[in-house]
Design a protein around this motif. Structure first.
Motif, PDB file in Angstrom:
ATOM      1  N   ARG A  64       4.334 -33.346 -38.996  1.00 61.76           N
ATOM      2  CA  ARG A  64       3.993 -34.614 -38.344  1.00 61.76           C
ATOM      3  C   ARG A  64       4.890 -35.729 -38.872  1.00 61.76           C
ATOM      4  N   ILE A  65       5.182 -36.653 -37.999  1.00 60.59           N
ATOM      5  CA  ILE A  65       5.966 -37.825 -38.365  1.00 60.59           C
ATOM      6  C   ILE A  65       5.092 -38.739 -39.230  1.00 60.59           C
ATOM      7  N   PRO A  66       5.592 -39.247 -40.343  1.00 61.69           N
ATOM      8  CA  PRO A  66       4.765 -40.082 -41.230  1.00 61.69           C
ATOM      9  C   PRO A  66       4.170 -41.296 -40.523  1.00 61.69           C
ATOM     10  N   ILE A  69      13.019 -23.082 -35.794  1.00 58.25           N
ATOM     11  CA  ILE A  69      12.614 -24.141 -34.876  1.00 58.25           C
ATOM     12  C   ILE A  69      11.638 -25.078 -35.595  1.00 58.25           C
ATOM     13  N   LEU A  70      11.846 -26.379 -35.410  1.00 58.01           N
ATOM     14  CA  LEU A  70      10.948 -27.390 -35.955  1.00 58.01           C
ATOM     15  C   LEU A  70      10.252 -28.120 -34.818  1.00 58.01           C
ATOM     16  N   ILE A  71       8.941 -28.267 -34.932  1.00 58.38           N
ATOM     17  CA  ILE A  71       8.165 -29.106 -34.026  1.00 58.38           C
ATOM     18  C   ILE A  71       7.786 -30.345 -34.821  1.00 58.38           C
ATOM     19  N   ALA A  72       8.387 -31.485 -34.502  1.00 59.55           N
ATOM     20  CA  ALA A  72       8.134 -32.732 -35.228  1.00 59.55           C
ATOM     21  C   ALA A  72       7.437 -33.698 -34.268  1.00 59.55           C
ATOM     22  N   TYR A  73       6.223 -34.105 -34.607  1.00 58.36           N
ATOM     23  CA  TYR A  73       5.445 -34.896 -33.660  1.00 58.36           C
ATOM     24  C   TYR A  73       4.731 -36.049 -34.350  1.00 58.36           C
ATOM     25  N   TYR A  74       4.419 -37.067 -33.563  1.00 60.07           N
ATOM     26  CA  TYR A  74       3.510 -38.125 -33.996  1.00 60.07           C
ATOM     27  C   TYR A  74       2.357 -38.148 -33.006  1.00 60.07           C
TER      28      TYR A  74
END
Length: 207
Positions: free
Chosen positions: A38-40, A4-9
């Motif tokens: 984190r999103i760049p 599972i990936l948690i990708a956030y900004y």
């Protein structure tokens, strides 16, 4: 193992707090590994500092990494009822994965932070799901089995479309325990669905 990936900004830390809760919930599902990325950032450092953005040393996500996971949860603040531009730019860079159908059948969820209760909270959750469906992902929201979203105790974020929090116009509100519980619930919900789909695929290949 289910990945599972948690990708956030996150600008002021609210979405990051939700991301950590999402990860906690997903890790509670046996056989699950979780990465938080984190999103760049696209805003110049000088602007970040003048706006009071919170520093964040979480490793950055790469669009190419998305194909390596069974489930992905995307977290974004609200910008005029839509996802932040940083998240949109990130997803726009995943065109190669779209062309390869690399994300088809993977589970996705969305969580968000908004300045006010009527500041586009649900619109952001829903509109962020649109590109994910173009990728062929399967959307998992936050069903009413999480009863906390019907609470009348204070200001509560989240909706059937995903977990969330209300930051306040000045960002002074922190995610409530109910908000964080909703994020943990959603993280576990996505992880369980991803595990079930992966197990079904393994059985089909073995047959």
């Amino acid at each position: 193992m289910t990945r599972i990936l948690i990708a956030y900004y996150s600008s002021y830390g609210h979405v990051r707090a939700l991301a950590e809760a999402e990860a906690e919930g997903a890790r509670g599902v046996p056989g699950t590994t979780v990465d938080i990325r984190r999103i760049p950032e696209t805003v110049p450092e000088a602007v970040r500092e003048s706006a009071g953005y919170v520093a964040d040393d979480t490793p950055e996500a790469s669009p190419a990494d998305l194909a390596n996971y069974d489930g992905i949860l995307f977290g974004t603040p609200t910008r005029f009822g839509m996802m932040a531009g940083q998240m949109k730019q990130f997803l726009d860079q995943a065109g190669g994965l779209w062309a390869q159908n690399a994300l088809v059948g993977k589970v996705a969820g969305v969580f968000a932070s908004t300045g006010s209760q009527h500041g586009g909270h649900e619109a952001t959750l829903l509109s962020t799901q649109i590109p994910l469906q173009h990728f062929g992902m399967l959307i998992a929201g936050m069903p009413y089995t999480f009863a906390g979203q019907t609470s009348r105790e204070g200001i509560i974020g989240g909706a059937p479309y995903g977990a969330g929090t209300i930051a306040g116009a000045d960002g002074a509100l922190a995610p409530t325990e109910t908000d964080l519980a909703g994020a943990r619930f959603q993280g576990a919900h996505v992880a369980r669905i991803a595990a079930q789909l992966a197990a079904g695929a393994d059985r089909s290949e073995a047959a």
